[in-house]
Design an enzyme around this catalytic site. Structure first.
Site, mmCIF file in Angstrom:
data_model
loop_
_atom_site.group_PDB
_atom_site.id
_atom_site.type_symbol
_atom_site.label_atom_id
_atom_site.label_comp_id
_atom_site.label_asym_id
_atom_site.label_seq_id
_atom_site.Cartn_x
_atom_site.Cartn_y
_atom_site.Cartn_z
ATOM 1 N N ARG A 35 0.783 -1.226 0.000
ATOM 2 C CA ARG A 35 0.000 0.000 0.000
ATOM 3 C C ARG A 35 0.818 1.281 0.000
ATOM 4 N NH1 ARG A 35 -2.973 -3.945 1.764
ATOM 5 N NH2 ARG A 35 -1.043 -4.474 2.796
ATOM 6 N N THR A 36 1.758 1.373 0.913
ATOM 7 C CA THR A 36 2.440 2.658 1.065
ATOM 8 C C THR A 36 3.143 3.057 -0.229
ATOM 9 O OG1 THR A 36 2.709 2.201 3.405
ATOM 10 C CG2 THR A 36 4.055 3.959 2.500
ATOM 11 N N LYS A 40 25.559 -3.854 -2.483
ATOM 12 C CA LYS A 40 27.013 -3.782 -2.640
ATOM 13 C C LYS A 40 27.670 -3.051 -1.473
ATOM 14 C CE LYS A 40 26.490 -3.293 -7.671
ATOM 15 N NZ LYS A 40 26.680 -2.312 -8.762
ATOM 16 N N ARG A 77 11.305 3.875 2.881
ATOM 17 C CA ARG A 77 10.987 2.952 3.992
ATOM 18 C C ARG A 77 12.234 2.155 4.306
ATOM 19 N NH1 ARG A 77 5.870 -1.029 4.265
ATOM 20 N NH2 ARG A 77 4.975 0.906 5.002
ATOM 21 N N HIS A 95 5.406 5.955 11.362
ATOM 22 C CA HIS A 95 4.842 5.866 10.012
ATOM 23 C C HIS A 95 3.879 7.053 9.859
ATOM 24 C CE1 HIS A 95 3.441 4.349 6.313
ATOM 25 N NE2 HIS A 95 3.211 3.092 6.623
#
Ligand code: NCD
Length: 306
Positions: free
Chosen positions: A55-56, A84, A105, A133
């Site tokens: 969703r986000t 890396k 995120r 959030h």
């Protein structure tokens, strides 16, 4: 109120007036979301998702597209140079050359704040570990406002994993700016983080419980959450609390007629599928609201509305 160029890292950086303003702009975005616009034509949003999301990330991208902008990014750190050994600072100092705003995120708390210190473009926190959030909290508030017509005066329960769940941390901070009564329902081992509790207790009445029974009949909003399995250091601890709370039609028999049930999703087994068609369910409406709230934030940050 200045939103242009602003980072969205913590909901604690918002005043009540600022939250109310974002909710007002979000409502004005409803027709824009239905028809599309070119408010952000030529602008690019980068989504850097170092943790799983449906969703986000997609709603940030949909929001950007509906405003006429475009998006780039990755949803799997495995395929990016992080693999890396690249650090957050170098990643954002690279991506800022490609994008006007970055939504990020990351599994580590403080990651968004760190990124913002290095980036010249605004950073939006799409979830920082178990910490916060903020955009989810804004869409949760928007949903309550739209469905109830107000936030003040409500009795609200946050249920489930209040320790590792980042959505409930941001939401609790935001709700403490309103005149509400908060009920916190969790297993003893997953109580609300003390640092959050300390702040909100000074502003609103808060009561902590371990039982859902007796709460359902009291409240106007029931906010269910998933036990955050991936954050448990010990799988045996998760096994003890999995399936702690389950809302089904039976438990809802004692609910107020106009109770609304929210959930940031994804759900596991906290809400039985039979509840989806009841008059209480609003968790898919919440998903739609995520688009208009993120449209509002992007348009404000990129100075397309004031
Ligand atoms: C939540 C998250 O990622 O914190 N999901 C979301 O963004 N809507 C909730 C969760 O994962 O349980």
């Amino acid at each position: 109120m200045e939103f242009k160029g602003r980072d969205i890292i913590s909901i604690k950086d918002f005043s009540r007036e600022e939250i109310d303003f974002v909710l007002k702009i979000a409502q004005a975005m409803e027709p824009v979301a239905a028809e599309g616009s070119d408010m952000l034509r030529g602008k690019i949003l980068a989504t850097l998702f170092f943790e799983p999301s449906t969703r986000t990330r997609l709603s940030f991208e949909a929001a950007m597209h509906k405003l006429g902008g475009s998006t780039i990014g990755f949803a799997e750190a495995e395929i990016a140079s992080v693999k890396k050994g690249e650090n957050i600072a170098d990643t954002v100092r690279t991506v800022e050359n490609y994008a006007d705003v970055i939504a990020m995120r990351h599994p580590l708390e403080g990651a968004a704040r760190l990124a913002a210190e290095f980036a010249r473009v605004p950073i939006i926190n799409g979830g920082s570990g178990a910490e916060e959030h903020p955009t989810q909290a804004l869409l949760d508030l928007y949903t309550i406002m739209r469905e109830k017509g107000k936030i003040d005066g409500l009795k609200i329960a946050l249920v489930g994993d209040l320790r590792y769940g980042r959505t409930v941390h941001s939401l609790a901070y935001a709700l403490s700016l309103y005149d509400i009564e908060l009920y916190l329902v969790s297993p003893g081992s997953l109580k609300m983080r003390r640092e959050v509790l300390r702040v909100i207790k000074e502003k609103i009445p808060v009561s902590e419980r371990t039982n859902l029974e007796g709460i359902v009949s009291l409240v106007d909003v029931l906010y269910m959450t998933r036990i955050q399995k991936e954050r448990f250091p010990d799988p045996a601890e998760y096994a003890k609390v999995r399936g702690s709370y389950k809302v089904d039609l039976n438990i809802l028999r004692e609910a107020k007629k106009d109770l609304i049930i929210l959930h940031p999703l994804p759900r596991v087994d906290e809400i039985a599928a039979e509840v989806d068609n009841s008059s209480h369910a609003r968790y898919f409406k919440q998903v739609w609201n995520g688009i208009v709230v993120r449209m509002a934030l992007l348009a404000l940050i990129l100075d397309a509305v004031r």
